[in-house]
Design an enzyme around this catalytic site. Sequence first.
Site, PDB file in Angstrom:
ATOM      1  N   LYS A 145       0.759  -1.211   0.144  1.00 15.96           N
ATOM      2  CA  LYS A 145      -0.060  -0.145   0.017  1.00 15.96           C
ATOM      3  C   LYS A 145       0.904   1.294   0.039  1.00 15.96           C
ATOM      4  O   LYS A 145       0.277   2.238  -0.465  1.00 15.96           O
ATOM      5  CB  LYS A 145      -1.001  -0.171   1.211  1.00 15.96           C
ATOM      6  CG  LYS A 145      -2.080  -0.978   0.943  1.00 15.96           C
ATOM      7  CD  LYS A 145      -2.895  -1.023   2.437  1.00 15.96           C
ATOM      8  CE  LYS A 145      -4.040  -2.174   2.089  1.00 15.96           C
ATOM      9  NZ  LYS A 145      -3.647  -3.574   2.008  1.00 15.96           N
ATOM     10  N   GLU A 229      -2.712   7.567   6.860  1.00 19.21           N
ATOM     11  CA  GLU A 229      -3.225   8.497   5.971  1.00 19.21           C
ATOM     12  C   GLU A 229      -4.587   9.008   6.595  1.00 19.21           C
ATOM     13  O   GLU A 229      -5.103   8.571   7.481  1.00 19.21           O
ATOM     14  CB  GLU A 229      -3.497   7.721   4.497  1.00 19.21           C
ATOM     15  CG  GLU A 229      -4.840   6.720   4.818  1.00 19.21           C
ATOM     16  CD  GLU A 229      -4.670   6.335   3.301  1.00 19.21           C
ATOM     17  OE1 GLU A 229      -3.782   6.133   2.421  1.00 19.21           O
ATOM     18  OE2 GLU A 229      -5.856   5.395   3.108  1.00 19.21           O
ATOM     19  N   ASN A 264     -14.103  -2.433   9.344  1.00 18.59           N
ATOM     20  CA  ASN A 264     -13.546  -2.100   8.003  1.00 18.59           C
ATOM     21  C   ASN A 264     -13.487  -3.269   6.960  1.00 18.59           C
ATOM     22  O   ASN A 264     -12.647  -3.327   6.129  1.00 18.59           O
ATOM     23  CB  ASN A 264     -11.975  -1.747   8.085  1.00 18.59           C
ATOM     24  CG  ASN A 264     -11.856  -0.372   9.138  1.00 18.59           C
ATOM     25  OD1 ASN A 264     -12.416   0.536   8.546  1.00 18.59           O
ATOM     26  ND2 ASN A 264     -11.215  -0.633  10.203  1.00 18.59           N
ATOM     27  N   GLU A 304      -9.699   0.322  -5.532  1.00  9.63           N
ATOM     28  CA  GLU A 304     -10.663   0.806  -4.652  1.00  9.63           C
ATOM     29  C   GLU A 304     -10.342   2.442  -4.430  1.00  9.63           C
ATOM     30  O   GLU A 304      -9.331   2.623  -4.201  1.00  9.63           O
ATOM     31  CB  GLU A 304     -10.276   0.129  -3.359  1.00  9.63           C
ATOM     32  CG  GLU A 304     -10.495  -1.650  -3.304  1.00  9.63           C
ATOM     33  CD  GLU A 304     -10.838  -2.272  -2.151  1.00  9.63           C
ATOM     34  OE1 GLU A 304     -10.398  -1.558  -0.958  1.00  9.63           O
ATOM     35  OE2 GLU A 304     -10.945  -3.269  -2.238  1.00  9.63           O
ATOM     36  N   GLU A 317      -6.609   1.720  -2.413  1.00  7.62           N
ATOM     37  CA  GLU A 317      -5.607   0.887  -2.648  1.00  7.62           C
ATOM     38  C   GLU A 317      -5.903  -0.276  -3.809  1.00  7.62           C
ATOM     39  O   GLU A 317      -6.958  -0.065  -4.440  1.00  7.62           O
ATOM     40  CB  GLU A 317      -5.291  -0.229  -1.265  1.00  7.62           C
ATOM     41  CG  GLU A 317      -6.716  -0.891  -1.085  1.00  7.62           C
ATOM     42  CD  GLU A 317      -7.005  -1.930   0.076  1.00  7.62           C
ATOM     43  OE1 GLU A 317      -5.803  -1.407   1.000  1.00  7.62           O
ATOM     44  OE2 GLU A 317      -7.659  -2.727   0.145  1.00  7.62           O
ATOM     45  N   ASN A 319      -6.158  -4.053  -4.929  1.00  2.00           N
ATOM     46  CA  ASN A 319      -6.089  -5.365  -4.749  1.00  2.00           C
ATOM     47  C   ASN A 319      -5.715  -6.263  -5.865  1.00  2.00           C
ATOM     48  O   ASN A 319      -6.436  -6.237  -6.883  1.00  2.00           O
ATOM     49  CB  ASN A 319      -7.472  -6.023  -4.007  1.00  2.00           C
ATOM     50  CG  ASN A 319      -7.629  -5.349  -2.829  1.00  2.00           C
ATOM     51  OD1 ASN A 319      -6.875  -5.484  -1.698  1.00  2.00           O
ATOM     52  ND2 ASN A 319      -8.830  -4.839  -2.335  1.00  2.00           N
TER      53      ASN A 319
END
Length: 713
Positions: A145, A229, A264, A304, A317, A319
């Site tokens: 990431k 972040e 999450n 995403e 991010e 995936n």
Amino acid sequence: MHRFPLIRSRWLHTTRPAQYFGPCKTTEKTFDKILIANRGEIACRVIRTAKRMGIKTVAIYSDADANSLFVQQADEAYRVGPAPTSQSYLNMDAILDAIKASGAQAVHPGYGFLSENSGFVKRLDEAGVAFIGPKEYAMAAMGDKIQSKIIAKKAGVNTIPGYDGVVRDAEHAVEIATDIGYPVMLKASAGGGGKGMRIARTAHEVREGFKLASDEAQSSFGDSRILVERFIEEPRHIEIQIIADNNGNILWLPERECSIQRRNQKVIEEAPSTHLDAQTRRKMGEQAVALARNVGYNSAGTVEFLVDKQRNFYFLEMNTRLQVEHPITEYITGFDLVEEMIRSASGLELTTKDQSKVEINGWAIESRVYAEDPEKYLPSIGTLSKYVEPRSWKTENDVRCDSGINEGSEISMYYDPMICKLSTHGPTRADAIATMNHALDQYLIKGVTHNIPLLRDVVSSSDFASGRITTAFLADHYPHGFKGHKLTSETAEQLATTSATLQFIRQARESYTHVASRSASYVLLLPQLQPDGVHKLEARVTLTLDSETVSLQGANTFTVSTEFTNGEYAPTTNTLKVVWDVDMPFVEIKHASGDLTVQFLDPLPLGFRVQFLGTKFDIDVLLPRQRELMRFMKERERLDTSKLVLSPMPGTIVSVAVKPGDVVAEGAEVAVVEAMKMQNVLRAPRAGTVKAVHVQPGSTVSGDDIMVELEDE
């Protein structure tokens, strides 16, 4: 290397509803045999497409999964170790041995485990085995990431303000958070799926969250690095699916909205999103393709984004694998994403290369059915004593169940608690929602606690229907946790009248006769959620059978009058048609307010347990004289657990923060329990002095085990 002897058990296959993934588009040669380096539903999913393509499949399994459905469905199966993931599904040496022994030419990683481990891809490359996923470089670049955010900026993709480097420790995280500004998101640099993620609004929460997130990241992905972040307030989580081949062709597919989340982790997804317009959709898709092209990406992947109220979107991010929620994209586009991945890995082009031919067909919704307590999201383990998946409803294939279990399967403490991905499709969003509600009502699960009550409540809510959703939806709608459906005047009347008719039919069946009195009166006590707990809502119901005799099998029609003693709900009289077959849990109700499906689950001493609108209700059904006498009965005293810290689930003790004699404040951390790859902090129920500690790090506990005792006040 032990090869599992395949025992074909007929019931394992005949009890499953048929699935449809469209006609196979591949006629060219791909692979003769592939190994699936995963388990559960995703292994079953890959096997289905492989069989359609004429490819033999190899499963790997841990000791806990030896009798699992995916092992039965594969052509071959090999043991790779004991139950813990570090010794089995993350055991590269054992998996490579299985590849060699089976002669598999390629490996599909599914999601999770080694699916985003570039080191695993490198070892496959060295062994001359194809990886059904992106190349090592692209995975390493985008799977990290921290690195992916740097690449995204260079590719012209919108990014969230944050720190681009590796966070050294908790104090460094606090410095970064102070500089960026609160709130911040702490998340694992490697992996995904909600593991190793925490929101922090204070320096204290950063320190605590850093430890928990890094420990979870290490446990789940073997990489404890954390990035920090800015956390976007009231965001929507929207992602773009891409597919790419090794010939430079890249397509973006219509978005998936994944905003309904807990811890999450996504719970309910839909495709497309109610929030995006065509222009924003196109911009997000083009940025996703630009990012993929920048790193030479091939195979399926998902970019995403977080999207704010004004449709500003920010890269979250990428995936580098098949997503859990891919079925809803398949529903609305007609693509078989697993087929596209296999084609790409074998050197073939995508089945479609023209972006203009990608269209949106209807609407699809996915509900993730978990074995967990829907109030606190704590996992549940056990044996599925009863298990029936819903089938198509209005049209063929409008309901899809992606699962890897059957009746009798074990839900283990070692793995993710997902039972099934339940997806529905319709020409409109309203159709997809209606089908999802019906499918949830038709889903029977006994033996473990599950989250169908929560899913049903969310999907039938007015805010969900209108598309008013953010990633804070569950926290906003259930600030004290979801406790079940709260009865309204309409649903209370539906439950009371339905329960009275069920009792009437039960009594007729118990007398083994079609002849019974056509009328009856009952007093029903219905559980009603209140801020201070569960209260009993009393209803007096009188019913009359509309025919001369009661049918013990099939349909009966009743005229039912209901009066509630609370004075809040007006008296009603309605006609009900009740369809209830002998030895079946499903009861179909035709009511003036609409059709309902109720599940009759278990008889109880004073009534029975039903599942109504997803929630389980224990109903007392009394004769008027019984109710009068009950008022004189003394209620049982409740056990005082205010001085005990109980394990909320089976799991492993990660750490213990107290010892006998310590003085703790209310809410102070006393221990951390890990179950199904998630760490849960247990806190003191009140202030006091620790009397005894019954666990230590590394020990295992069962649900409701006493872990810590406090002195009497």
